[in-house]
Scaffold this motif. Structure first.
Motif, PDB file in Angstrom:
ATOM      1  N   TRP A 180      12.014   5.487   0.176  1.00 49.41           N
ATOM      2  CA  TRP A 180      13.455   5.733   0.137  1.00 49.41           C
ATOM      3  C   TRP A 180      14.082   4.621  -0.695  1.00 49.41           C
ATOM      4  CZ3 TRP A 180      17.949   3.181   0.768  1.00 49.41           C
ATOM      5  CH2 TRP A 180      19.104   3.942   0.842  1.00 49.41           C
ATOM      6  N   PRO A 181      15.063   4.906  -1.558  1.00 57.33           N
ATOM      7  CA  PRO A 181      15.741   6.187  -1.800  1.00 57.33           C
ATOM      8  C   PRO A 181      15.069   7.022  -2.874  1.00 57.33           C
ATOM      9  CG  PRO A 181      16.842   4.502  -3.077  1.00 57.33           C
ATOM     10  CD  PRO A 181      15.704   3.816  -2.352  1.00 57.33           C
ATOM     11  N   GLY A 182      13.767   6.892  -2.971  1.00 60.82           N
ATOM     12  CA  GLY A 182      13.027   7.673  -3.943  1.00 60.82           C
ATOM     13  C   GLY A 182      12.677   9.048  -3.404  1.00 60.82           C
ATOM     14  N   SER A 183      11.725   9.665  -4.062  1.00 60.49           N
ATOM     15  CA  SER A 183      11.290  11.024  -3.730  1.00 60.49           C
ATOM     16  C   SER A 183      10.091  11.319  -4.628  1.00 60.49           C
ATOM     17  CB  SER A 183      12.418  12.033  -3.981  1.00 60.49           C
ATOM     18  OG  SER A 183      12.754  12.072  -5.367  1.00 60.49           O
ATOM     19  N   ILE A 184       9.676  12.579  -4.653  1.00 58.28           N
ATOM     20  CA  ILE A 184       8.605  12.954  -5.565  1.00 58.28           C
ATOM     21  C   ILE A 184       8.975  12.698  -7.020  1.00 58.28           C
ATOM     22  CG2 ILE A 184       7.535  14.641  -4.026  1.00 58.28           C
ATOM     23  CD1 ILE A 184       9.092  16.811  -5.638  1.00 58.28           C
ATOM     24  N   THR A 185      10.261  12.541  -7.308  1.00 64.46           N
ATOM     25  CA  THR A 185      10.679  12.248  -8.689  1.00 64.46           C
ATOM     26  C   THR A 185      10.053  10.952  -9.208  1.00 64.46           C
ATOM     27  OG1 THR A 185      12.675  11.068  -7.959  1.00 64.46           O
ATOM     28  CG2 THR A 185      12.881  13.414  -8.361  1.00 64.46           C
ATOM     29  N   GLU A 186       9.667  10.062  -8.302  1.00 63.76           N
ATOM     30  CA  GLU A 186       9.076   8.794  -8.735  1.00 63.76           C
ATOM     31  C   GLU A 186       7.775   8.992  -9.506  1.00 63.76           C
ATOM     32  OE1 GLU A 186       9.012   5.471  -5.918  1.00 63.76           O
ATOM     33  OE2 GLU A 186      10.151   6.731  -4.534  1.00 63.76           O
ATOM     34  N   PHE A 187       7.090  10.112  -9.286  1.00 65.37           N
ATOM     35  CA  PHE A 187       5.751  10.272  -9.832  1.00 65.37           C
ATOM     36  C   PHE A 187       5.604  11.398 -10.845  1.00 65.37           C
ATOM     37  CE2 PHE A 187       4.855   8.549  -5.420  1.00 65.37           C
ATOM     38  CZ  PHE A 187       4.647   7.250  -5.853  1.00 65.37           C
ATOM     39  N   VAL A 188       6.689  12.119 -11.153  1.00 67.29           N
ATOM     40  CA  VAL A 188       6.539  13.260 -12.062  1.00 67.29           C
ATOM     41  C   VAL A 188       6.138  12.821 -13.470  1.00 67.29           C
ATOM     42  CG1 VAL A 188       8.112  14.752 -10.762  1.00 67.29           C
ATOM     43  CG2 VAL A 188       9.011  13.305 -12.591  1.00 67.29           C
ATOM     44  N   ASP A 189       6.508  11.622 -13.873  1.00 70.35           N
ATOM     45  CA  ASP A 189       6.205  11.176 -15.231  1.00 70.35           C
ATOM     46  C   ASP A 189       4.819  10.556 -15.361  1.00 70.35           C
ATOM     47  OD1 ASP A 189       8.653  11.978 -16.289  1.00 70.35           O
ATOM     48  OD2 ASP A 189       9.632  10.104 -15.710  1.00 70.35           O
ATOM     49  N   VAL A 190       4.125  10.363 -14.242  1.00 75.43           N
ATOM     50  CA  VAL A 190       2.814   9.711 -14.305  1.00 75.43           C
ATOM     51  C   VAL A 190       1.689  10.616 -13.806  1.00 75.43           C
ATOM     52  CG1 VAL A 190       3.872   7.441 -14.046  1.00 75.43           C
ATOM     53  CG2 VAL A 190       3.046   8.643 -12.007  1.00 75.43           C
ATOM     54  N   ALA A 191       2.029  11.734 -13.182  1.00 75.60           N
ATOM     55  CA  ALA A 191       1.004  12.589 -12.567  1.00 75.60           C
ATOM     56  C   ALA A 191       0.017  13.130 -13.593  1.00 75.60           C
ATOM     57  CB  ALA A 191       1.664  13.735 -11.805  1.00 75.60           C
ATOM     58  N   ASP A 192       0.516  13.606 -14.733  1.00 72.05           N
ATOM     59  CA  ASP A 192      -0.372  14.204 -15.730  1.00 72.05           C
ATOM     60  C   ASP A 192      -1.372  13.195 -16.282  1.00 72.05           C
ATOM     61  OD1 ASP A 192       0.407  16.869 -15.705  1.00 72.05           O
ATOM     62  OD2 ASP A 192       2.031  16.552 -17.122  1.00 72.05           O
ATOM     63  N   GLU A 193      -0.898  12.000 -16.611  1.00 75.62           N
ATOM     64  CA  GLU A 193      -1.786  10.990 -17.201  1.00 75.62           C
ATOM     65  C   GLU A 193      -2.802  10.495 -16.182  1.00 75.62           C
ATOM     66  OE1 GLU A 193      -3.676   8.365 -19.765  1.00 75.62           O
ATOM     67  OE2 GLU A 193      -2.454  10.145 -20.139  1.00 75.62           O
ATOM     68  N   LEU A 194      -2.423  10.427 -14.910  1.00 73.88           N
ATOM     69  CA  LEU A 194      -3.388  10.036 -13.888  1.00 73.88           C
ATOM     70  C   LEU A 194      -4.436  11.129 -13.680  1.00 73.88           C
ATOM     71  CD1 LEU A 194      -1.015   8.376 -11.272  1.00 73.88           C
ATOM     72  CD2 LEU A 194      -2.819   7.218 -12.575  1.00 73.88           C
TER      73      LEU A 194
END
Length: 390
Positions: A113-127
């Motif tokens: 908090w105050p994050g969400s799944i938005t924290e990881f949308v930019d890194v999921a593909d590369e991981l």
């Protein structure tokens, strides 16, 4: 008989036009207070001494109303792959990005908090599918915490970090991942710690940016830098954590404002992005307006301002002081994070630290502030964890 994998259902996000129209109408009709009395302070952190400066908030509100595109982010979520499943009577939403690599390892990443799944949308593909064929790859699972985003809102007490960790174990098993890695920061780091400590037979190892040692440790023997970390963490919890006390004791009260007023919600969250990121005058030095508004708009459209705040009521200061983590751990302390624990303290809980990292830049939201480094750091840290399995 229904098999566990069949209990997982695809999910797509689709806000109604009426919901977006209402948001724009509320933004247009917002009632704002007068400017802060530190107005005119030179550029720098002092401008934020009383919270979000009026001029900054007006700029973001105007952009939210006239320039921001929720549909673009909604499409991104749907493209990544969204699902829901019921665990322990509660609907849990998650992103699931399977790697194309046969040697990929399952990885669950937990936000705070105050994050969400938005924290990881930019890194999921590369991981999941790194550009470098020799880099470690992962099957990435990113759940929304109970009461956050498209997960259900608990209707009764009891959904604290211990229960969430148990739910994550069930989730990973339901996806066919009997053993897996875990990563997180903030509440996600707390839950990752619980996962590793309570379920070592399932968790191969962890990467975390939150490495709280047991309470009552002395500063004797710490270096000057480690003492500074301890002092800054103490100062944060004693002088800058009113938000946590409010949400831990009266989440329902603040919840009315967070669910009823988009401007109130924005200010409550933007204040934390500003104070907790590695920036001098504005969080937008590190994080785009669009990504912060993706996060805030997700809270708004799902009406989860109150339900998300309740994680503090459920779990504030609840990490078991006797919990120890014996699986291998990679730990990263970003320089501008709000809680930095000296390694000698962390070692009292995390008994097998295989990689310790202290980057030159980054704050509480590293996946958004320094995404390229974050991916590299997570990958290298978890590669060190996996090397212990060989």
């Amino acid at each position: 008989m229904t098999s566990p994998i069949e209990e997982v259902q695809p999910f797509e996000a689709h806000a109604t036009d009426a919901d977006l129209d209402e948001l724009h109408a509320r933004l247009s009709a917002a009632r704002l207070p007068e400017r802060e009395t530190v107005y005119g302070a030179p550029a720098g952190p002092r401008r934020w001494d009383q919270g979000v400066p009026l001029a900054d908030l007006v700029d973001v509100v105007n952009y939210w109303r006239t320039g921001y595109d929720w549909r673009s982010f909604e499409a991104r979520l749907n493209q990544l792959g969204q699902f829901r499943t019921a665990i322990d009577g509660l609907g849990i939403h998650f992103l699931h990005r399977r790697s194309t690599r046969a040697d990929a390892t399952p990885l669950i990443m937990t936000h705070g908090w105050p994050g969400s799944i938005t924290e990881f949308v930019d890194v999921a593909d590369e991981l999941a599918n790194p550009a470098d064929a020799d880099a470690t790859a992962f099957h990435v699972v990113i759940p929304s915490l109970p009461g956050f985003g498209y997960s259900d809102k608990p209707a009764s007490t009891g959904w604290g970090t211990e229960r969430i960790a148990a739910a994550w174990v069930e989730l990973m098993g339901r996806l066919g991942y009997e053993k897996f890695l875990a990563q997180g920061g903030d509440w996600g780091g707390n839950i990752t710690t619980v996962l590793a400590g309570r379920f070592p037979q399932r968790v191969l190892g962890i990467h975390t940016t939150f490495a709280e040692g047991p309470p009552g440790l002395t500063t004797d023997g710490l270096t000057a830098e480690e003492r500074r970390w301890a002092e800054e963490t103490h100062d944060f919890w004693h002088h800058r954590a009113a938000y946590a006390k409010q949400q831990a004791t009266r989440p329902q009260t603040i919840g009315y404002s967070l669910v009823d007023s988009p401007v109130g919600l924005l200010a409550w969250i933007l204040d934390k992005f500003a104070e907790w990121s590695d920036s001098q005058d504005s969080p937008f030095e590190r994080i785009s307006r669009d990504r912060i508004l993706d996060d805030v708009t997700l809270y708004w459209l799902t009406r989860t301002g109150a339900s998300a705040a309740r994680i503090y009521y459920e779990s504030h200061n609840s990490l078991d002081p006797d919990l120890r983590v014996d699986v291998p751990a990679a730990i990263t302390m970003y320089p501008k994070d709000i809680e930095k624990y000296p390694r000698p303290w962390a070692e009292q809980r995390f008994r097998r630290i295989v990689r310790w990292s202290e980057p030159d830049a980054g704050g509480h939201f590293p996946s958004l502030e320094v995404p390229d480094f974050f991916v590299h750091d997570v990958r290298e840290g978890l590669a060190a964890v996996l090397a212990t399995q060989e």
